[in-house]
Write an enzyme that holds these catalytic residues in place. Structure first.
Site, PDB file in Angstrom:
ATOM      1  N   CYS A  41      50.281  50.351  25.652  1.00 33.77           N
ATOM      2  CA  CYS A  41      50.373  51.079  26.919  1.00 33.77           C
ATOM      3  C   CYS A  41      49.408  52.260  26.914  1.00 33.77           C
ATOM      4  O   CYS A  41      48.914  52.662  27.954  1.00 33.77           O
ATOM      5  CB  CYS A  41      51.785  51.578  27.135  1.00 33.77           C
ATOM      6  SG  CYS A  41      53.017  50.428  26.536  1.00 33.77           S
ATOM      7  N   SER A  78      63.877  43.462  22.428  1.00 36.25           N
ATOM      8  CA  SER A  78      63.026  42.773  23.400  1.00 36.25           C
ATOM      9  C   SER A  78      62.681  41.376  22.887  1.00 36.25           C
ATOM     10  O   SER A  78      62.567  41.169  21.669  1.00 36.25           O
ATOM     11  CB  SER A  78      61.747  43.596  23.587  1.00 36.25           C
ATOM     12  OG  SER A  78      60.853  42.927  24.436  1.00 36.25           O
ATOM     13  N   GLN A 115      60.717  47.005  17.749  1.00 37.16           N
ATOM     14  CA  GLN A 115      59.705  46.582  16.766  1.00 37.16           C
ATOM     15  C   GLN A 115      60.317  46.094  15.459  1.00 37.16           C
ATOM     16  O   GLN A 115      59.632  45.441  14.675  1.00 37.16           O
ATOM     17  CB  GLN A 115      58.736  47.737  16.470  1.00 37.16           C
ATOM     18  CG  GLN A 115      57.817  48.073  17.617  1.00 37.16           C
ATOM     19  CD  GLN A 115      56.808  46.975  17.935  1.00 37.16           C
ATOM     20  OE1 GLN A 115      56.571  46.057  17.132  1.00 37.16           O
ATOM     21  NE2 GLN A 115      56.210  47.050  19.104  1.00 37.16           N
ATOM     22  N   THR A 168      70.787  38.024  39.522  1.00 36.09           N
ATOM     23  CA  THR A 168      70.878  36.669  38.961  1.00 36.09           C
ATOM     24  C   THR A 168      70.099  36.602  37.658  1.00 36.09           C
ATOM     25  O   THR A 168      68.952  37.046  37.595  1.00 36.09           O
ATOM     26  CB  THR A 168      70.343  35.635  39.983  1.00 36.09           C
ATOM     27  OG1 THR A 168      71.110  35.779  41.179  1.00 36.09           O
ATOM     28  CG2 THR A 168      70.462  34.219  39.455  1.00 36.09           C
ATOM     29  N   ASN A 223      56.147  51.613  16.704  1.00 38.50           N
ATOM     30  CA  ASN A 223      55.218  50.578  17.135  1.00 38.50           C
ATOM     31  C   ASN A 223      53.798  50.793  16.624  1.00 38.50           C
ATOM     32  O   ASN A 223      53.030  49.849  16.501  1.00 38.50           O
ATOM     33  CB  ASN A 223      55.212  50.475  18.667  1.00 38.50           C
ATOM     34  CG  ASN A 223      55.247  51.818  19.349  1.00 38.50           C
ATOM     35  OD1 ASN A 223      56.185  52.602  19.151  1.00 38.50           O
ATOM     36  ND2 ASN A 223      54.241  52.125  20.134  1.00 38.50           N
ATOM     37  N   THR A 246      61.854  47.979  27.759  1.00 33.39           N
ATOM     38  CA  THR A 246      61.707  49.141  28.645  1.00 33.39           C
ATOM     39  C   THR A 246      62.982  49.353  29.459  1.00 33.39           C
ATOM     40  O   THR A 246      63.503  50.477  29.550  1.00 33.39           O
ATOM     41  CB  THR A 246      60.498  48.932  29.597  1.00 33.39           C
ATOM     42  OG1 THR A 246      59.323  48.836  28.795  1.00 33.39           O
ATOM     43  CG2 THR A 246      60.360  50.072  30.579  1.00 33.39           C
TER      44      THR A 246
HETATM   45  N1  PLP Z   1      60.032  50.106  22.525  1.00 35.27           N
HETATM   46  C1  PLP Z   1      59.052  49.898  21.626  1.00 35.27           C
HETATM   47  C2  PLP Z   1      59.121  50.549  20.302  1.00 35.27           C
HETATM   48  C3  PLP Z   1      57.987  49.057  21.950  1.00 35.27           C
HETATM   49  O1  PLP Z   1      57.008  48.858  21.057  1.00 35.27           O
HETATM   50  C4  PLP Z   1      57.948  48.452  23.224  1.00 35.27           C
HETATM   51  C5  PLP Z   1      56.806  47.594  23.623  1.00 35.27           C
HETATM   52  O2  PLP Z   1      55.688  47.783  23.234  1.00 35.27           O
HETATM   53  C6  PLP Z   1      59.007  48.692  24.112  1.00 35.27           C
HETATM   54  C7  PLP Z   1      60.025  49.524  23.725  1.00 35.27           C
HETATM   55  C8  PLP Z   1      59.019  48.082  25.469  1.00 35.27           C
HETATM   56  O3  PLP Z   1      59.470  46.745  25.418  1.00 35.27           O
HETATM   57  P1  PLP Z   1      59.097  45.729  26.599  1.00 35.27           P
HETATM   58  O4  PLP Z   1      57.637  45.427  26.473  1.00 35.27           O
HETATM   59  O5  PLP Z   1      59.982  44.532  26.328  1.00 35.27           O
HETATM   60  O6  PLP Z   1      59.438  46.390  27.878  1.00 35.27           O
END
Ligand code: PLP
Length: 368
Positions: free
Chosen positions: A317, A192, A172, A230, A144, A70
């Site tokens: 989400c 991520s 993903q 940090t 995703n 994110t």
């Molecule tokens: N982008 C995609 C395609 C995702 O599936 C997700 C998480 O579900 C994210 C970004 C967000 O990543 P994070 O959970 O590390 O903030």
């Protein structure tokens, strides 16, 4: 519990926990401190940067650590010059779409790039965009929900002469299919840790020379000033180890997971009227999104939960929102069919028995 929601998050690998532990106990030094304890943390962060860069097919100097996918997406959006034209696919994750919508009025032009019924970006949709040097395009590498993989290298090639800044969300894709930042030819890429059996709350933005991010967090100058604060040393160390394992085990994980997914897909596709989304597109080996006629996705999810099986009714989400998935809507899927969608995303520890149990539970639920 049978866990089939690896696109939401993955369980942390024990080998990752093991390398993180010393950085939660004994090695607590601040990586910016000059004495030995600090230097130990600095060195661990730089080793992790090398491990992440190796998985992503790029140089460590191109990797800035963030608090996750994110933040990496928000950092990419923050780097867009005001008054640029911005084009983004209609199926991006909310962590890309929301910050873009938020700043939409400052852009010269804002366009959503359409996808076809299989969830693939329509290459011709890009031809019509009036983009020039410094404008910004973002198209995710793998979705995703559907798992659809876009031909990013081909799309980058199409736009090469326009010299736009091309960002891809590869959150993903990494660890599931080979990803090379340098070969894709993009300018920025988000990743991520917790989708590859690493810890939550850590990720990275990768960028080319000339596409350095514009920082959102200012302060102590960490991460070359691109992301002050940090460093979360233990999480970064864990992300590095997870990346190393993903690189060395990728082929084996992929082969196993894909054959399990295909077995499940075949069994579910035989049920009357089941829709398998994006069936005719290249997809991640672990992802299967389906809809069963007359069955509500969230209801099915709750019923499966009673049988100790975890699946998702869309992106994590969006779950519980009660709205049909924007991704399926962008693909032109009927809203009733879209509301029936469930996403099954497999991981490296799923077994043949998990698949058999899933098939038998679905069959049982459907006759109730
Ligand atoms: N982008 C995609 C395609 C995702 O599936 C997700 C998480 O579900 C994210 C970004 C967000 O990543 P994070 O959970 O590390 O903030």
């Amino acid at each position: 519990m049978i866990y089939f929601d690896h696109n939401a998050t993955t369980p942390i690998d024990e080998r990752v926990v093991e390398v993180m532990q010393p950085f939660l106990h004994s090695f607590y030094g601040n990586p910016s401190s000059l004495y030995r304890l600090g230097r130990l943390s600095r060195s661990a962060v730089e080793t992790a940067r090398e491990q992440v860069a190796a998985l992503l097919g790029t140089q460590p100097s191109r990797v800035v650590f963030t608090s996750g996918g994110t933040e990496a997406n928000n950092l990419a959006v923050n780097s867009i010059d005001d008054s640029s034209s911005v084009a983004v696919s209609a199926i991006e994750h909310p962590s890309m779409l929301e910050p873009l919508f938020h700043r939409r009025s400052s852009y010269r032009k804002f366009s959503l790039i359409e996808v076809d019924e299989n969830g693939r970006v329509i290459p011709e949709a890009i031809d019509g965009l009036n983009l020039n040097q410094g404008d910004f395009v973002s198209i995710m590498l793998a979705n995703n929900e559907t798992g659809v993989i876009q031909d990013i290298a081909g799309l980058v090639e199409k736009l090469r002469r326009r010299r736009v800044v091309f960002h891809t969300d590869a959150v993903q894709a990494i660890g599931k299919v080979p990803v090379s930042f340098d070969q894709l030819g993009v300018d920025m890429m988000s990743v991520s840790g917790h989708k590859i059996y690493g810890p939550k709350g850590v990720g990275a933005l990768v960028f080319t020379k000339g596409s350095e991010p514009k920082p959102m967090l200012l302060g102590g100058g960490q991460e070359h000033g691109w992301r002050a604060g940090t460093e979360n040393v233990a999480a970064i160390v864990g992300f590095g180890k997870a990346a190393e394992l993903a690189a060395s085990e990728l082929d084996e994980r992929r082969r196993r997971i894909e054959s399990l997914r295909d077995k499940l897909e075949q069994a579910l596709a035989e049920l009357a009227g089941v829709t398998v989304f994006s069936k005719n597109a290249e997809r991640l080996p672990n992802t299967l999104q389906i809809s069963i006629p007359g069955v509500d996705g969230e209801m099915l999810l709750m019923r499966m939960d009673q049988h100790n099986i975890a699946v998702s009714s869309g992106s994590a989400c969006a779950s519980g929102a009660g709205e049909p998935s924007p991704v399926l809507t962008a693909m032109g899927v009927d809203s009733v069919v879209a509301k029936g969608a469930i996403r099954i995303s497999l991981g490296k520890d799923n077994t043949e028995q998990d698949i058999d149990k899933m098939i038998s539970v679905i069959n049982k639920l459907l006759v109730l």
